[in-house]
Design a protein around this motif. Structure first.
Motif: not given
Length: 189
Positions: A96-118
């Motif tokens: 991901f890459y993000s930017r705020d209206d205050e010129d704050v920028a960010g970047y990184g990695v993300e992950a997710g998975t389904v496990i059983g009912l959650g």
């Protein structure tokens, strides 16, 4: 430089996209109102929206926008671009890459998975704020106890060389028959 890299990568995907099946795969619109028990000047509304567009079964691009209006008349807007890769029907990784209206920028990695009912998910990255880079990380879990009721937890941390801040929340949500969801969460910063 980073803006040009993100734009170039987005253009490369769009030019190559005619070779893949393309489709709109989802969207979300939300409104939250936050009450701060200790300091009412921090009360405020958060408006958010997001869409995802897929290129074949594995790849997708998502855009999320968020606006936070706080009672003391301050406001902040954030726009985030996500590159998503679906490992299988229940597990996803991305950047991901993000930017705020205050010129704050960010970047990184993300992950997710389904496990059983959650579901579990998390992210790790960097944000640049007032000339300093800070580390950001977060974790979220959701557990269904019925078709309508889900319990969830969220934990986020921001840290630099000298100081750190965290936020933890617990909540419960109710999903109505046609899809809208209402929730209550309690947290501490």
């Amino acid at each position: 430089m980073t803006n040009k890299t993100v734009i170039a990568a987005f253009m490369a995907v769009c030019v190559a996209a005619p070779a893949f099946a393309q489709e709109f795969t989802g969207g979300e619109v939300g409104l939250e109102y936050n009450l701060d028990i200790e300091d009412t000047s921090n009360d405020g509304a958060t408006y958010n929206a997001g869409v995802e567009f897929a290129f074949g079964r594995e790849y997708a691009i998502a855009v999320t926008a968020q606006n936070l209006d706080v009672t003391d008349s301050s406001s902040s807007t954030n726009l985030t671009l996500h590159g998503v890769y679906h490992l299988n029907p229940s597990a996803t990784v991305g950047v991901f890459y993000s930017r705020d209206d205050e010129d704050v920028a960010g970047y990184g990695v993300e992950a997710g998975t389904v496990i059983g009912l959650g579901e579990i998910g998390g992210y790790f990255g960097q944000r640049s704020f007032e000339g300093e880079d800070v580390t950001i990380a977060g974790f979220e879990s959701r557990t269904k106890v019925s078709d309508q009721i889900t319990f969830f937890t969220e934990f986020d941390i921001v840290s630099d060389n000298s100081v750190g801040s965290s936020r933890g929340e617990l909540g419960v949500s109710y999903t109505f028959d046609q899809g809208p969801e209402a929730f209550v969460q309690l947290g501490r910063t």
